[in-house]
Motif scaffolding. Structure first.
Motif, PDB file in Angstrom:
ATOM      1  N   ALA A  34      -6.486   6.772  -5.487  1.00 35.00           N
ATOM      2  CA  ALA A  34      -7.746   5.546  -4.884  1.00 35.00           C
ATOM      3  C   ALA A  34      -9.008   6.433  -5.091  1.00 35.00           C
ATOM      4  N   LEU A  35      -9.052   7.659  -5.043  1.00 37.27           N
ATOM      5  CA  LEU A  35     -10.583   8.356  -5.166  1.00 37.27           C
ATOM      6  C   LEU A  35     -10.715   8.208  -6.751  1.00 37.27           C
ATOM      7  N   ASP A  36      -9.728   8.496  -7.421  1.00 35.37           N
ATOM      8  CA  ASP A  36      -9.944   8.600  -9.075  1.00 35.37           C
ATOM      9  C   ASP A  36     -10.304   7.139  -9.400  1.00 35.37           C
ATOM     10  N   LEU A  37      -9.648   6.030  -8.946  1.00 31.43           N
ATOM     11  CA  LEU A  37      -9.868   4.875  -9.340  1.00 31.43           C
ATOM     12  C   LEU A  37     -11.361   4.650  -9.100  1.00 31.43           C
ATOM     13  N   LEU A  38     -11.682   4.883  -7.810  1.00 26.88           N
ATOM     14  CA  LEU A  38     -13.197   4.747  -7.525  1.00 26.88           C
ATOM     15  C   LEU A  38     -14.213   5.192  -8.266  1.00 26.88           C
ATOM     16  N   SER A  39     -13.710   6.463  -8.658  1.00 32.98           N
ATOM     17  CA  SER A  39     -14.586   7.256  -9.932  1.00 32.98           C
ATOM     18  C   SER A  39     -14.593   6.378 -11.013  1.00 32.98           C
ATOM     19  N   ASP A  99       0.806  -1.230  -0.038  1.00 31.34           N
ATOM     20  CA  ASP A  99       0.009   0.040   0.107  1.00 31.34           C
ATOM     21  C   ASP A  99       0.962   1.256   0.075  1.00 31.34           C
ATOM     22  N   GLU A 100       2.071   1.225   0.557  1.00 32.01           N
ATOM     23  CA  GLU A 100       2.999   2.547   0.654  1.00 32.01           C
ATOM     24  C   GLU A 100       3.849   2.409  -0.647  1.00 32.01           C
ATOM     25  N   ASP A 101       3.672   1.630  -1.535  1.00 30.97           N
ATOM     26  CA  ASP A 101       4.557   1.565  -2.761  1.00 30.97           C
ATOM     27  C   ASP A 101       4.234   2.681  -3.720  1.00 30.97           C
ATOM     28  N   LYS A 102       5.170   3.475  -4.230  1.00 30.49           N
ATOM     29  CA  LYS A 102       4.602   4.618  -5.077  1.00 30.49           C
ATOM     30  C   LYS A 102       4.342   4.088  -6.505  1.00 30.49           C
ATOM     31  N   LEU A 118      -0.200   2.215 -11.722  1.00 30.30           N
ATOM     32  CA  LEU A 118      -1.078   1.051 -11.514  1.00 30.30           C
ATOM     33  C   LEU A 118      -2.694   1.567 -11.433  1.00 30.30           C
ATOM     34  N   LEU A 119      -2.755   2.398 -10.403  1.00 29.21           N
ATOM     35  CA  LEU A 119      -4.201   2.763 -10.145  1.00 29.21           C
ATOM     36  C   LEU A 119      -4.777   3.528 -11.239  1.00 29.21           C
ATOM     37  N   GLU A 120      -4.054   4.348 -11.926  1.00 30.78           N
ATOM     38  CA  GLU A 120      -4.386   5.334 -13.023  1.00 30.78           C
ATOM     39  C   GLU A 120      -4.752   4.467 -14.263  1.00 30.78           C
ATOM     40  N   CYS A 121      -3.748   3.418 -14.375  1.00 34.71           N
ATOM     41  CA  CYS A 121      -4.095   2.599 -15.570  1.00 34.71           C
ATOM     42  C   CYS A 121      -5.686   1.804 -15.287  1.00 34.71           C
TER      43      CYS A 121
END
Length: 209
Positions: A81-86, A15-18, A23-26
């Motif tokens: 994380a919020l952007d991926l939830l969107s 979770d703390e890995d930048k 990956l989240l954006e992808c």
């Protein structure tokens, strides 16, 4: 073929890995594109995004209470994380309802919407708009708490925050219909000021209108 290596990478990163950021954006783009095709992967992805948001908020609170002992967290984890939830809400549409029902995302969103960092508020309002479209039954009970915050963020000095807040108000208004009347005083004067303001960007004018 695309998803297994992405999910494998997702499972190996802490979770703390930048490296989570790209990956989240992808995954956000993939979820939006695949729509219901993303359903088999949606629950663990959703839960981790909620967990990232929750842990970042907890770190913020701990740092505010003990600034000499606790380092403030990197809020970018919460933003992506919020952007991926969107992206999930936009892609899954009504299919996300069950995930929202089984989580505390609405209370987390309430905290994020009041964050001091504009980028956090910007992502929060985008998620609020997407959840309003996808599963308004979970947003509706929060409207009395959310609308005053949205009204306070109709400040064109923070153009992206203002743009997303305006869009979220529009989506809520569509769902609320005539029930929106009691909340109009919270936002009307600010919206009129935005429309009458010189050099207001076109996208903001469109959302305001």
């Amino acid at each position: 073929m695309l998803m297994p290596p992405l999910i494998e990478k997702w499972n190996t990163l802490r979770d703390e890995d930048k490296d989570l950021f790209p990956l989240l954006e992808c995954l956000s783009s993939v979820a939006t594109a695949l729509q219901s095709g993303f359903l088999p992967y949606s629950e663990p992805v959703y839960q981790r995004c909620v967990s990232l948001t929750e842990s970042t908020l907890a770190q913020i609170q701990a740092s505010n209470q003990n600034p000499d002992q606790v380092e403030p967290p990197d809020k970018d984890f919460m933003i992506v994380a919020l952007d991926l939830l969107s992206g999930l809400a936009e892609g899954l549409e009504s299919y996300i309802e069950g995930l929202v029902a089984r989580s505390n995302i609405m209370s987390l969103l309430y905290q994020c919407m009041q964050d001091t960092m504009p980028e956090v508020r910007q992502s929060s309002f985008a998620l609020l708009g997407d959840l309003t479209k996808a599963c308004f039954q979970h947003v509706k009970p929060c409207i009395p708490d959310f609308l005053p915050i949205l009204g306070q963020n109709l400040n064109p000095e923070f153009i992206s925050v203002c743009n997303n807040a305006t869009w979220a108000i529009g989506e809520i208004s569509i769902q609320m219909g005539s029930s929106m009347a009691e909340y109009i005083p919270l936002v009307l004067n600010q919206l009129i000021e935005i429309i009458n303001r010189p050099n207001t960007p076109k996208t903001l004018l469109e959302n305001t209108g």
